[in-house]
Design an enzyme around this catalytic site. Structure first.
Site, short mmCIF file in Angstrom:
data_model
loop_
_atom_site.label_atom_id
_atom_site.label_comp_id
_atom_site.label_asym_id
_atom_site.label_seq_id
_atom_site.Cartn_x
_atom_site.Cartn_y
_atom_site.Cartn_z
N ASP A 179 99.43 17.21 40.01
CA ASP A 179 99.23 17.33 41.46
C ASP A 179 99.00 15.96 42.10
O ASP A 179 98.72 14.96 41.41
CB ASP A 179 97.99 18.24 41.68
CG ASP A 179 98.04 18.98 43.00
OD1 ASP A 179 98.82 18.60 43.87
OD2 ASP A 179 97.24 19.95 43.15
N ASP B 171 102.15 24.92 48.99
CA ASP B 171 100.89 25.65 48.80
C ASP B 171 100.95 27.00 49.48
O ASP B 171 100.01 27.79 49.39
CB ASP B 171 99.72 24.84 49.36
CG ASP B 171 99.21 23.86 48.32
OD1 ASP B 171 99.64 23.95 47.15
OD2 ASP B 171 98.39 23.00 48.67
C1 DGJ Z 1 97.08 21.75 45.56
C2 DGJ Z 1 98.09 22.56 44.78
O1 DGJ Z 1 99.30 22.61 45.43
C3 DGJ Z 1 97.50 23.92 44.50
O2 DGJ Z 1 98.44 24.74 43.89
C4 DGJ Z 1 96.30 23.73 43.63
O3 DGJ Z 1 96.68 23.18 42.41
C5 DGJ Z 1 95.30 22.83 44.34
N1 DGJ Z 1 95.89 21.61 44.77
C6 DGJ Z 1 94.13 22.53 43.44
O4 DGJ Z 1 93.29 21.62 43.99
#
Ligand code: DGJ
Length: 743
Positions: free
Chosen positions: A480, A552
């Protein structure tokens, strides 16, 4: 595939496309043609195509020695502003404060037939015999600079890869102020400029607008390719559609700041350019030092947007993503993020994984929160060791338990970030990217960006990750990256007398270095890219990680728009999809499990919801859905994807299909977002890929290919309820699946 005509024309061609370069009267490289393959051509043909009797009126001559010649009205391969060309160019070099007047003349060329994969830098590659490249060596003797420009053509692909390299041959230091990867000069054929833009939770929506005289650009200065814009852009003549229209597209194999620009001049000539954004960029070159741009891809198809998707996706799968993942099905994942967020421990997660195993999950991915003391998103980034409160027996023991269930094990990392209260930050506050004025330290999501231009920082994170990966025998990483860079200042670069304008590019090279180190040690690990969802969905990341968490926003209606945009430039196999809870956690929309599954099954499928909150029936349904998915998994991951409805931003109806040319099998999905009152009962959706002279089984019905192709599948009719009775097809968020088989 590469022919030299009369020593001054270069004919690059394959089964699909042709590209013609010639030497201009001033020795510069001129552009003659890019598009549909031309077949055999001679030097007379190229001369006919490129000769101009006179320069255009109102232009300035390049020099007094070449009669009637101006670069402003020439199609060029290496356009440079200030050389009698008044449009923006790809290259600008300075000595001290003065920009140099550049004049790159053809010296020689070399042809190569191999392009191996090199983990150190993301770039296209091919097996021997599948590619041919030509590198032109150009020199500017007055300024003592050498420019090498490379073009690679691949067997049976409508794509050409380009890049440039500059070497300082002189003793004086030179500074690159602008160095884009390439330009394409051509006529504006009534083009629309298509780009993939949006924001967090709504990335890569399709935006289209007409081009007229002037400059239009999209780009990023966030240190990442960004949620807002994407380095993929396309030009398509007005009136082209899914099946027809000559489309030209460009993409960059790069994950940092970029600029994609088109400029239409007074004669309706168009220049499209792509590369590292010249803003916040410069690069110093000592004697004999070189700088190489990232590679830019140019795609061409005459078969509209479906033709374009066939090119972009085949190219990425064959020539960008590691061959190990070629046509290799991905595990069906259960990710705990939206199921538990930070609230979990060994026992709770193991129970979830066991439930997942029962319904057919292949891999359990433990998301954010397993390390340091991470109970919320403000702490512990940089401290990549397990939280003993959550894992009293250690993370290795948890990994072992997951493996013993017969599941693969994945872990979340955010390697490029650090929290202000972490142990890492306490030890190394100087490792953070920030302003020198300590009262103005920018922060995002409560975290700082680590200075990946500093090799010691990359090394530290690598060592920490390596320990965890080996001790857990990890199969999968979700990588991430949740904030962008502002105040791009590195103390390390300052200490080493390197200009801060080199930071952004050096940062991305540091990110690539970490990928390289991890994949060299653990070549089998499957990395899923992610950047707060889709903030870094680009070919640079796909070079290392074959799939990316695209947003997200896991709501299926939002995903219809995101996925339709993304697939114009990137393969279906790269688009990780998860079935999540309803109401959805991002937009609170209530959709059926059927709708969520039908959207999520296009691409690598996963689940991200609390299975313990589902009914027995829902769990049974998911089990059946996973079996259905597995039956069609190759088709749904690697089949050719088609858009069957108009490709615009957020239509009310979407028709998606995947089809396999060999097995002649396909799946068609029709989605309707909002129901329509009293709609027509005679609507069809054409299926372009069937053969007219064959018959097809369509959900068991025997239908002629002619009908399907020319008229189409009958859209489910929405008969609205009468006297309160519930009609069979009614209500918002409808989805229908058709299994199609040639008989
Ligand atoms: C952003 C990601 O896109 C989510 O899927 C998740 O992993 C969160 N961060 C966790 O902090």
């Amino acid at each position: 595939m590469i022919e030299v005509l009369n020593k001054e024309m270069f004919y690059l061609y394959n089964e699909k496309i042709s590209y013609v370069i010639h030497i201009l009267p001033n020795g510069h490289l001129g552009h003659a043609y890019f598009g549909k393959k031309l077949g055999t051509i001679t030097s007379e043909d190229v001369r006919y195509l490129t000769s101009t009797e006179s320069k255009s009126a109102g232009t300035v001559k390049f020099s007094q020695t070449i009669p009637n010649f101006s670069l402003h009205d020439q199609y060029q391969e290496v356009p440079i502003y200030g050389t009698s060309d008044f449009k923006d160019g790809t290259l600008k070099v300075a000595e001290g404060d003065d920009s140099l007047y550049l004049d790159f003349q053809y010296i020689s060329h070399t042809i190569k037939k191999e392009k191996p994969r090199n983990l150190a830098v993301p770039a296209s590659f091919a097996e021997d015999g599948q590619v041919e490249s030509i590198t032109f060596c150009l020199e500017d003797p007055f300024n003592q600079l050498r420019l090498e420009v490379t073009y690679s053509l691949f067997k049976n692909r409508g794509t050409i890869a380009r890049g440039q390299k500059l070497t300082n041959l002189g003793e004086k230091k030179r500074k690159l102020l602008r160095f884009l990867s390439g330009a394409l000069d051509m006529k504006n054929q009534n083009f629309e400029f298509l780009h993939l833009s949006g924001a967090w939770l709504k990335e890569r929506h399709i935006k289209r607008h007409s081009l007229t005289q002037g400059t239009v650009s999209v780009g990023s200065l966030k240190g990442a390719s960004s949620h807002q814009h994407n380095p993929f852009v396309a030009l398509l003549p007005k009136g082209s559609d899914n099946q027809q229209g000559e489309v030209y597209a460009a993409n960059l194999i790069y994950s940092g700041n970029f600029l994609a620009q088109t400029e239409v001049d007074e004669w309706n000539n168009l220049r499209m350019m792509l590369g590292i954004h010249p803003e916040c960029f410069s690069w110093e070159l000592e004697q004999n030092a070189t700088f190489e741009t990232p590679e830019m891809l140019l795609h061409y198809t005459s078969e509209g947007l479906n033709g374009l998707m066939a090119e972009t996706s085949a190219f990425a799968e064959k020539h960008v993503i590691h061959p190990k993942w070629y046509r290799r099905n991905r595990p069906v994942v259960l990710n705990n993020w939206e199921a538990t967020y930070f609230d979990f421990d060994h026992k709770k997660l193991l129970a979830l994984a066991m439930e997942g195993k029962k319904i057919g999950i292949d891999c359990f991915v433990l998301d954010d929160g397993w390390f340091g003391q991470r109970d919320n998103d403000r702490v512990s980034l940089g401290d990549w060791f397990e939280d003993p409160r959550k894992f009293p027996k250690g993370i290795a023991a948890f990994g072992k338990d997951i493996h013993e269930l017969g599941l693969q094990f994945g872990l979340w990392f955010e390697p490029e970030m650090v929290s202000p209260t972490s142990e890492l930050y306490t030890k190394h506050p100087e490792w953070v990217v920030r302003h020198t004025d300590s009262s103005r330290i920018a922060i995002g999501r409560g975290q700082y960006v680590l200075d990946f231009s500093n090799p010691a920082v990359v090394e530290n994170i690598y060592e920490q990750m390596k320990k965890i990966i080996s001790s857990t025998d990890l199969d999968y990483i979700k990588w991430d990256m949740n904030r962008n860079i502002t105040q791009a200042y590195s103390a390390y670069l300052a200490d080493n007398q390197v200009n801060q304008t080199e930071f952004f590019h050096r940062y991305i090279l540091g990110v690539y270095r970490l990928y390289e180190k991890i994949l060299s040690d653990f070549p089998d690990i499957l990395i899923e890219g992610c950047a707060g969802g889709g903030g870094r969905y680009d070919l640079g990341i796909l070079f290392y990680s074959p799939q990316i968490w695209p947003s997200d926003d896991s709501d299926p209606i939002e995903r219809l728009a995101i996925q339709s945009g993304t697939l114009l430039g990137y393969p279906l196999s790269s688009f990780s999809n998860h079935v999540s809870a309803a109401p959805n956690h991002q937009v609170r929309r209530q959709t059926s499990l059927e709708m969520r599954t039908n959207v999520a099954m296009f691409g690598p499928l996963g689940y991200e919801l609390n299975l313990f909150e589902l009914s027995k029936n829902e769990l049974e349904q998911i089990k059946t859905d996973i079996l259905f998915y597995k039956k069609y998994q190759s088709l749904l991951t690697f089949g050719r994807f088609y858009q069957l409805t108009e490709v615009i931003d957020q239509p009310n109806e979407y028709g998606w299909a995947v089809f396999d040319e060999e097995s002649r099998e396909g799946l068609v999905c029709f989605f309707r977002i909002l129901t329509e009152a009293n709609s027509s009962n005679r609507e069809f959706i054409k299926v372009p890929f069937v053969r007219e002279n064959k018959r097809y089984s369509l959900n068991g019905e025997n239908i002629s290919g002619n009908i399907l192709k020319k008229i189409g599948i009958r859209k489910p009719y929405q008969f609205n309820s009468v006297n309160g009775e519930i009609a069979q097809v009614a209500g918002d968020y409808q989805s229908f699946v058709y299994e199609l088989q040639e008989l």
